[in-house]
Structures are given as structure tokens and as C-alpha cells.
Design a protein around this motif. Sequence first.
Motif, PDB file in Angstrom:
ATOM      1  N   PRO A  67      -4.754 -10.610  11.751  1.00  0.00           N
ATOM      2  CA  PRO A  67      -3.876  -9.624  12.373  1.00  0.00           C
ATOM      3  C   PRO A  67      -3.444  -8.577  11.349  1.00  0.00           C
ATOM      4  O   PRO A  67      -3.280  -8.871  10.161  1.00  0.00           O
ATOM      5  CB  PRO A  67      -2.686 -10.455  12.866  1.00  0.00           C
ATOM      6  CG  PRO A  67      -2.768 -11.742  12.139  1.00  0.00           C
ATOM      7  CD  PRO A  67      -4.196 -11.950  11.757  1.00  0.00           C
ATOM      8  N   HIS A  68      -3.276  -7.363  11.810  1.00  0.00           N
ATOM      9  CA  HIS A  68      -2.918  -6.253  10.922  1.00  0.00           C
ATOM     10  C   HIS A  68      -1.501  -6.442  10.383  1.00  0.00           C
ATOM     11  O   HIS A  68      -0.558  -6.613  11.134  1.00  0.00           O
ATOM     12  CB  HIS A  68      -3.020  -4.940  11.685  1.00  0.00           C
ATOM     13  CG  HIS A  68      -2.718  -3.763  10.838  1.00  0.00           C
ATOM     14  ND1 HIS A  68      -3.531  -3.394   9.797  1.00  0.00           N
ATOM     15  CD2 HIS A  68      -1.699  -2.884  10.857  1.00  0.00           C
ATOM     16  CE1 HIS A  68      -3.010  -2.313   9.223  1.00  0.00           C
ATOM     17  NE2 HIS A  68      -1.892  -1.997   9.855  1.00  0.00           N
ATOM     18  N   ARG A  69      -1.403  -6.424   9.065  1.00  0.00           N
ATOM     19  CA  ARG A  69      -0.095  -6.542   8.426  1.00  0.00           C
ATOM     20  C   ARG A  69       0.121  -5.343   7.519  1.00  0.00           C
ATOM     21  O   ARG A  69      -0.825  -4.776   6.996  1.00  0.00           O
ATOM     22  CB  ARG A  69      -0.019  -7.811   7.574  1.00  0.00           C
ATOM     23  CG  ARG A  69      -0.050  -9.071   8.400  1.00  0.00           C
ATOM     24  CD  ARG A  69       0.081 -10.267   7.509  1.00  0.00           C
ATOM     25  NE  ARG A  69      -1.136 -10.374   6.705  1.00  0.00           N
ATOM     26  CZ  ARG A  69      -1.368 -11.308   5.814  1.00  0.00           C
ATOM     27  NH1 ARG A  69      -0.469 -12.224   5.585  1.00  0.00           N
ATOM     28  NH2 ARG A  69      -2.486 -11.351   5.144  1.00  0.00           N
ATOM     29  N   LEU A  70       1.363  -4.993   7.315  1.00  0.00           N
ATOM     30  CA  LEU A  70       1.673  -3.933   6.370  1.00  0.00           C
ATOM     31  C   LEU A  70       1.441  -4.441   4.957  1.00  0.00           C
ATOM     32  O   LEU A  70       1.754  -5.579   4.628  1.00  0.00           O
ATOM     33  CB  LEU A  70       3.121  -3.481   6.527  1.00  0.00           C
ATOM     34  CG  LEU A  70       3.459  -2.813   7.852  1.00  0.00           C
ATOM     35  CD1 LEU A  70       4.954  -2.542   7.901  1.00  0.00           C
ATOM     36  CD2 LEU A  70       2.675  -1.536   8.001  1.00  0.00           C
ATOM     37  N   ASP A  71       0.876  -3.579   4.148  1.00  0.00           N
ATOM     38  CA  ASP A  71       0.593  -3.960   2.773  1.00  0.00           C
ATOM     39  C   ASP A  71       1.852  -3.715   1.944  1.00  0.00           C
ATOM     40  O   ASP A  71       2.114  -2.605   1.497  1.00  0.00           O
ATOM     41  CB  ASP A  71      -0.579  -3.146   2.231  1.00  0.00           C
ATOM     42  CG  ASP A  71      -1.051  -3.660   0.899  1.00  0.00           C
ATOM     43  OD1 ASP A  71      -0.678  -4.781   0.528  1.00  0.00           O
ATOM     44  OD2 ASP A  71      -1.811  -2.937   0.230  1.00  0.00           O
ATOM     45  N   ASP A  72       2.644  -4.773   1.734  1.00  0.00           N
ATOM     46  CA  ASP A  72       3.886  -4.619   0.986  1.00  0.00           C
ATOM     47  C   ASP A  72       3.837  -5.356  -0.351  1.00  0.00           C
ATOM     48  O   ASP A  72       4.856  -5.781  -0.877  1.00  0.00           O
ATOM     49  CB  ASP A  72       5.078  -5.085   1.819  1.00  0.00           C
ATOM     50  CG  ASP A  72       4.945  -6.532   2.254  1.00  0.00           C
ATOM     51  OD1 ASP A  72       3.863  -7.110   2.050  1.00  0.00           O
ATOM     52  OD2 ASP A  72       5.924  -7.076   2.780  1.00  0.00           O
ATOM     53  N   ARG A  73       2.618  -5.483  -0.874  1.00  0.00           N
ATOM     54  CA  ARG A  73       2.506  -6.113  -2.198  1.00  0.00           C
ATOM     55  C   ARG A  73       3.071  -5.184  -3.266  1.00  0.00           C
ATOM     56  O   ARG A  73       3.017  -3.964  -3.127  1.00  0.00           O
ATOM     57  CB  ARG A  73       1.040  -6.406  -2.504  1.00  0.00           C
ATOM     58  CG  ARG A  73       0.436  -7.434  -1.565  1.00  0.00           C
ATOM     59  CD  ARG A  73      -0.993  -7.651  -1.895  1.00  0.00           C
ATOM     60  NE  ARG A  73      -1.731  -6.428  -1.491  1.00  0.00           N
ATOM     61  CZ  ARG A  73      -3.013  -6.225  -1.704  1.00  0.00           C
ATOM     62  NH1 ARG A  73      -3.737  -7.123  -2.318  1.00  0.00           N
ATOM     63  NH2 ARG A  73      -3.602  -5.128  -1.302  1.00  0.00           N
ATOM     64  N   PRO A  74       3.622  -5.731  -4.333  1.00  0.00           N
ATOM     65  CA  PRO A  74       4.150  -4.872  -5.391  1.00  0.00           C
ATOM     66  C   PRO A  74       3.011  -4.142  -6.097  1.00  0.00           C
ATOM     67  O   PRO A  74       1.891  -4.631  -6.208  1.00  0.00           O
ATOM     68  CB  PRO A  74       4.845  -5.847  -6.343  1.00  0.00           C
ATOM     69  CG  PRO A  74       4.256  -7.170  -6.037  1.00  0.00           C
ATOM     70  CD  PRO A  74       3.820  -7.144  -4.617  1.00  0.00           C
ATOM     71  N   THR A  75       3.320  -2.934  -6.540  1.00  0.00           N
ATOM     72  CA  THR A  75       2.320  -2.144  -7.253  1.00  0.00           C
ATOM     73  C   THR A  75       2.728  -2.000  -8.716  1.00  0.00           C
ATOM     74  O   THR A  75       3.905  -2.085  -9.060  1.00  0.00           O
ATOM     75  CB  THR A  75       2.173  -0.746  -6.637  1.00  0.00           C
ATOM     76  OG1 THR A  75       3.442  -0.105  -6.681  1.00  0.00           O
ATOM     77  CG2 THR A  75       1.683  -0.840  -5.206  1.00  0.00           C
ATOM     78  N   VAL A  76       1.753  -1.772  -9.549  1.00  0.00           N
ATOM     79  CA  VAL A  76       2.008  -1.591 -10.974  1.00  0.00           C
ATOM     80  C   VAL A  76       1.442  -0.253 -11.381  1.00  0.00           C
ATOM     81  O   VAL A  76       0.293   0.058 -11.091  1.00  0.00           O
ATOM     82  CB  VAL A  76       1.334  -2.718 -11.804  1.00  0.00           C
ATOM     83  CG1 VAL A  76       1.527  -2.491 -13.285  1.00  0.00           C
ATOM     84  CG2 VAL A  76       1.852  -4.059 -11.381  1.00  0.00           C
ATOM     85  N   GLU A  77       2.256   0.551 -12.041  1.00  0.00           N
ATOM     86  CA  GLU A  77       1.768   1.828 -12.544  1.00  0.00           C
ATOM     87  C   GLU A  77       1.410   1.667 -14.005  1.00  0.00           C
ATOM     88  O   GLU A  77       2.206   1.176 -14.803  1.00  0.00           O
ATOM     89  CB  GLU A  77       2.831   2.909 -12.372  1.00  0.00           C
ATOM     90  CG  GLU A  77       3.065   3.283 -10.930  1.00  0.00           C
ATOM     91  CD  GLU A  77       3.975   4.486 -10.800  1.00  0.00           C
ATOM     92  OE1 GLU A  77       4.029   5.301 -11.742  1.00  0.00           O
ATOM     93  OE2 GLU A  77       4.629   4.592  -9.768  1.00  0.00           O
TER      94      GLU A  77
END
Length: 90
Positions: A67-77
Motif C-alpha cells: 500500500p502507498h505510504r508517505l516517505d517520512d524517513r529521515p534524510t541526511v544532507e
Amino acid sequence: MAPEKREWSVPGPIRALLWWPGVAFVLVMVAPDSAAVGIAVSGVALMVLGAIVPVVSRRLRRPAVAPHRLDDRPTVEMPTVEIPPAGRVA
């Protein structure tokens, strides 16, 4: 840059027809009176089998759709790294 080319493979119906000479030989040896009809029918059956088997195997190997989920994983710059120009190249 040239696009990457996919490997070519023999289509399923043609690959299945590679069995046709052997099947035809066996049909002539087993039932020589009805060999002509049997060879034609076996060719059609092999083509149908060659067309159906790849489709069925792709359906069986296809992963289940999550099922489609929002991608709310943390990001690293990552910090920008500047490389100094080389003074003299060998």
C-alpha cells in the motif's frame, strides 16, 4: 553516453518450437498413419505453451504491491566537498 542495451533472447513461442522436430519424430514413430495431423497439432500446442508459460511465470514472480505510504524517513544532507584543481598532471 549511449543507453544501455538489453540482452536479446528468443521469444517463448519460438523457443518452444525448438522442441517440434523431436516431437514430430516421436509422433511419426508412434503413430505413422496420423502423423501429419499430429505434427500440426503439436506445433500449435507448443506455440501456445510457449506463449502462456512466460506470462504465467511473470505473474507468479511479480512481487505483491505494498500500500502507498508517505516517505517520512529521515534524510541526511552531506556537506559540499571542494577538490582543489591539480597543478600539474602526469
